[in-house]
Design a protein around this motif. Structure first.
Motif, PDB file in Angstrom:
ATOM      1  N   ARG A 181       0.806  -1.224   0.000  1.00 38.89           N
ATOM      2  CA  ARG A 181       0.000   0.000   0.000  1.00 38.89           C
ATOM      3  C   ARG A 181       0.842   1.279   0.000  1.00 38.89           C
ATOM      4  NH1 ARG A 181      -3.230  -1.286   3.681  1.00 38.89           N
ATOM      5  NH2 ARG A 181      -4.949  -1.936   2.337  1.00 38.89           N
ATOM      6  N   PRO A 182       1.910   1.399   0.822  1.00 42.36           N
ATOM      7  CA  PRO A 182       2.714   2.644   0.772  1.00 42.36           C
ATOM      8  C   PRO A 182       3.293   2.910  -0.613  1.00 42.36           C
ATOM      9  CG  PRO A 182       3.227   1.377   2.743  1.00 42.36           C
ATOM     10  CD  PRO A 182       2.377   0.492   1.889  1.00 42.36           C
ATOM     11  N   TRP A 183       3.777   1.871  -1.266  1.00 41.19           N
ATOM     12  CA  TRP A 183       4.338   2.046  -2.604  1.00 41.19           C
ATOM     13  C   TRP A 183       3.251   2.441  -3.605  1.00 41.19           C
ATOM     14  CZ3 TRP A 183       3.591  -1.099  -7.066  1.00 41.19           C
ATOM     15  CH2 TRP A 183       4.411  -0.774  -8.136  1.00 41.19           C
ATOM     16  N   LEU A 184       2.073   1.850  -3.505  1.00 41.43           N
ATOM     17  CA  LEU A 184       0.982   2.187  -4.414  1.00 41.43           C
ATOM     18  C   LEU A 184       0.522   3.628  -4.214  1.00 41.43           C
ATOM     19  CD1 LEU A 184      -1.108  -1.118  -4.198  1.00 41.43           C
ATOM     20  CD2 LEU A 184       0.226  -0.306  -6.153  1.00 41.43           C
ATOM     21  N   LEU A 185       0.542   4.107  -2.984  1.00 37.71           N
ATOM     22  CA  LEU A 185       0.178   5.503  -2.733  1.00 37.71           C
ATOM     23  C   LEU A 185       1.183   6.451  -3.384  1.00 37.71           C
ATOM     24  CD1 LEU A 185      -0.962   5.339   1.014  1.00 37.71           C
ATOM     25  CD2 LEU A 185      -2.402   5.659  -1.013  1.00 37.71           C
ATOM     26  N   ARG A 186       2.450   6.067  -3.407  1.00 40.76           N
ATOM     27  CA  ARG A 186       3.447   6.903  -4.093  1.00 40.76           C
ATOM     28  C   ARG A 186       3.204   6.901  -5.599  1.00 40.76           C
ATOM     29  NH1 ARG A 186       7.045   4.602  -0.237  1.00 40.76           N
ATOM     30  NH2 ARG A 186       7.828   3.088  -1.777  1.00 40.76           N
ATOM     31  N   VAL A 187       2.784   5.776  -6.149  1.00 36.69           N
ATOM     32  CA  VAL A 187       2.470   5.722  -7.575  1.00 36.69           C
ATOM     33  C   VAL A 187       1.278   6.622  -7.879  1.00 36.69           C
ATOM     34  CG1 VAL A 187       1.671   4.219  -9.441  1.00 36.69           C
ATOM     35  CG2 VAL A 187       3.425   3.413  -7.860  1.00 36.69           C
ATOM     36  N   TYR A 188       0.268   6.631  -7.000  1.00 36.07           N
ATOM     37  CA  TYR A 188      -0.913   7.465  -7.203  1.00 36.07           C
ATOM     38  C   TYR A 188      -0.562   8.947  -7.132  1.00 36.07           C
ATOM     39  CZ  TYR A 188      -5.791   8.933  -6.836  1.00 36.07           C
ATOM     40  OH  TYR A 188      -7.006   9.521  -7.069  1.00 36.07           O
ATOM     41  N   GLY A 189       0.418   9.302  -6.287  1.00 36.44           N
ATOM     42  CA  GLY A 189       0.924  10.667  -6.220  1.00 36.44           C
ATOM     43  C   GLY A 189      -0.129  11.696  -5.892  1.00 36.44           C
ATOM     44  N   ASP A 190      -0.206  12.741  -6.715  1.00 31.90           N
ATOM     45  CA  ASP A 190      -1.113  13.862  -6.459  1.00 31.90           C
ATOM     46  C   ASP A 190      -2.527  13.625  -6.992  1.00 31.90           C
ATOM     47  OD1 ASP A 190      -0.572  13.945  -9.142  1.00 31.90           O
ATOM     48  OD2 ASP A 190       0.174  16.011  -9.172  1.00 31.90           O
ATOM     49  N   GLY A 191      -2.783  12.456  -7.574  1.00 30.98           N
ATOM     50  CA  GLY A 191      -4.116  12.140  -8.066  1.00 30.98           C
ATOM     51  C   GLY A 191      -4.470  12.804  -9.386  1.00 30.98           C
ATOM     52  N   SER A 192      -3.471  13.293 -10.117  1.00 30.50           N
ATOM     53  CA  SER A 192      -3.728  13.885 -11.423  1.00 30.50           C
ATOM     54  C   SER A 192      -4.195  12.807 -12.400  1.00 30.50           C
ATOM     55  CB  SER A 192      -2.460  14.547 -11.955  1.00 30.50           C
ATOM     56  OG  SER A 192      -1.443  13.582 -12.147  1.00 30.50           O
ATOM     57  N   PRO A 193      -4.856  13.201 -13.497  1.00 31.41           N
ATOM     58  CA  PRO A 193      -5.338  12.182 -14.449  1.00 31.41           C
ATOM     59  C   PRO A 193      -4.244  11.237 -14.934  1.00 31.41           C
ATOM     60  CG  PRO A 193      -6.326  14.309 -14.939  1.00 31.41           C
ATOM     61  CD  PRO A 193      -5.308  14.556 -13.857  1.00 31.41           C
ATOM     62  N   VAL A 202      -0.911  -0.056 -13.086  1.00 29.09           N
ATOM     63  CA  VAL A 202      -0.053  -0.783 -12.141  1.00 29.09           C
ATOM     64  C   VAL A 202      -0.891  -1.748 -11.296  1.00 29.09           C
ATOM     65  CG1 VAL A 202       1.386  -0.511 -10.085  1.00 29.09           C
ATOM     66  CG2 VAL A 202       1.759   0.952 -12.069  1.00 29.09           C
ATOM     67  N   ALA A 203      -2.053  -1.280 -10.829  1.00 28.97           N
ATOM     68  CA  ALA A 203      -2.914  -2.134  -9.998  1.00 28.97           C
ATOM     69  C   ALA A 203      -3.419  -3.330 -10.785  1.00 28.97           C
ATOM     70  CB  ALA A 203      -4.083  -1.320  -9.456  1.00 28.97           C
ATOM     71  N   LEU A 204      -3.745  -3.130 -12.050  1.00 28.22           N
ATOM     72  CA  LEU A 204      -4.225  -4.237 -12.879  1.00 28.22           C
ATOM     73  C   LEU A 204      -3.130  -5.283 -13.072  1.00 28.22           C
ATOM     74  CD1 LEU A 204      -6.625  -5.278 -14.537  1.00 28.22           C
ATOM     75  CD2 LEU A 204      -5.749  -3.986 -16.488  1.00 28.22           C
ATOM     76  N   ALA A 205      -1.900  -4.816 -13.363  1.00 35.33           N
ATOM     77  CA  ALA A 205      -0.786  -5.751 -13.522  1.00 35.33           C
ATOM     78  C   ALA A 205      -0.465  -6.452 -12.212  1.00 35.33           C
ATOM     79  CB  ALA A 205       0.441  -5.004 -14.043  1.00 35.33           C
ATOM     80  N   LEU A 206      -0.516  -5.689 -11.095  1.00 34.61           N
ATOM     81  CA  LEU A 206      -0.212  -6.279  -9.793  1.00 34.61           C
ATOM     82  C   LEU A 206      -1.258  -7.327  -9.409  1.00 34.61           C
ATOM     83  CD1 LEU A 206       1.537  -6.287  -7.233  1.00 34.61           C
ATOM     84  CD2 LEU A 206       0.117  -4.418  -6.357  1.00 34.61           C
ATOM     85  N   THR A 207      -2.523  -7.040  -9.699  1.00 36.54           N
ATOM     86  CA  THR A 207      -3.580  -8.003  -9.393  1.00 36.54           C
ATOM     87  C   THR A 207      -3.364  -9.302 -10.154  1.00 36.54           C
ATOM     88  OG1 THR A 207      -5.173  -6.243  -8.949  1.00 36.54           O
ATOM     89  CG2 THR A 207      -6.063  -8.406  -9.495  1.00 36.54           C
TER      90      THR A 207
END
Length: 342
Positions: A181-193, A202-207
């Protein structure tokens, strides 16, 4: 294995699908997704799904009921918030969750209630209870309760590949996302499009990686082979299923009483054909399927214990599970299989 529709409604729906899409693989897969019946899929196409790592799309389980419930949750909540009085005074999220659960229950009955969807629906009940109580529903406790319910109803299921693969995949998803989760939050960053699109990919590949890797040893034990390109195949096929094929299928079911199902079944068939193109293409790549060495029963038990250890512990003790997993994977070298089975 192929199966027939268990419910009377399912037996009535399948011919309506065939009338629109014909008697080919498109209609057979559409009937599988909407009724749980998989008897009409050509063996070559079934092999393509298996060899590309997409066989789970034909086994009604968490992905399918998740799409159905998510779709109805979004529709009900959107409709409620468009009404000012409901948006201001009603618990729209809780109402939408209950409506989605009821829809999931109908889908469960329609598709026959196999072990994977029983597990998925049990967890959906717990998630809905969490929404109603303001608590997190998707957790290891929820998985344990779902397993207890399934074993109470079908204790013999524990020896089946469906039970083993589905629970291993969900354990890996819950524990993996919790750890990352911490790493995924860094990928999400500022929530820009741009960041949101990146995070979704990334979530689809990780799943796909987590679920496919966790269930692969059980598939290798029961079927004797593993799929090499399953992550890429799922990156293409799962979005098609989630955003095109299943929504069109749900719309077709809603239109059947009006005899207008062709308006949705025809686009559903286009989406199924796209998934077939992915399955056939990936299955035809070099070394798409690799033969797996024989793993003795005790090796699978040790590997399962290692996966549970790795998924359940929260401290560094969890790393001990890797040793057990490694021993289970290497067990084939410590056991000589019979020369002949009669």
């Amino acid at each position: 294995a192929a199966s027939q529709p268990r419910s009377g409604t399912g037996r009535a729906i399948a011919p309506r699908i065939a009338d629109t899409l014909g008697d080919g693989t498109q209609a057979a897969i559409a009937a599988t997704l909407l009724t749980g019946a998989s008897h009409g899929i050509a063996e070559a196409d079934r092999a393509a799904f298996r060899d590309s790592g997409l066989a789970h799309l034909l086994a009604i389980a968490g992905l399918h009921i998740g799409i159905v419930m998510g779709l109805f949750f979004g529709l009900v909540r959107f409709a409620l918030v468009r009404w000012n009085h409901a948006a201001l005074h009603w618990p729209t999220k809780q109402i939408a969750a209950l409506a989605a659960l009821a829809t999931g229950g109908c889908y469960l009955l329609l598709t026959g209630g196999h072990v994977p969807i029983l597990r998925s629906f049990t967890m959906a009940c717990l998630v809905t209870l969490g929404v109603l109580a303001g608590r997190r529903g998707l957790s290891l406790r929820g998985l344990a309760l779902a397993m207890a319910v399934v074993l109470a109803a079908l204790p013999e299921a524990v020896m089946g590949v469906s039970f083993q693969m589905s629970f291993a995949a969900v354990l890996a998803l819950i524990a993996g996302y919790d750890a990352l989760r911490p790493w995924l939050l860094r990928v999400y960053g500022d929530g820009s499009p741009r960041r949101r699109v990146l995070a979704h990919g990334v979530a689809l590949a990780l799943t796909s990686a987590l679920a496919g890797t966790a269930s692969a040893p059980f598939g290798a034990y029961h079927f004797g082979h593993i799929q090499l390109y399953f992550i890429l195949a799922n990156l293409l096929a799962v979005p098609l299923t989630a955003f095109w094929v299943m929504p069109a299928g749900m719309l077709a079911l809603a239109l059947m009483p009006l005899h207008l199902e062709a308006l949705a079944l025809v686009p559903m068939g286009w989406g199924i054909e796209a998934i077939l193109w992915v399955a056939r293409g990936v299955a035809g790549w070099p070394a798409a399927v690799l033969a797996a060495p024989h793993m003795p029963g005790w090796g699978l038990a040790v590997l399962s214990l290692g996966m549970a250890w790795l998924g359940l512990w929260r401290s560094r003790l969890r790393l001990g599970g890797l040793l057990l997993i490694g021993l289970g994977l290497a067990s084939w070298a410590l056991d000589r299989p019979p020369d002949l089975l009669v």
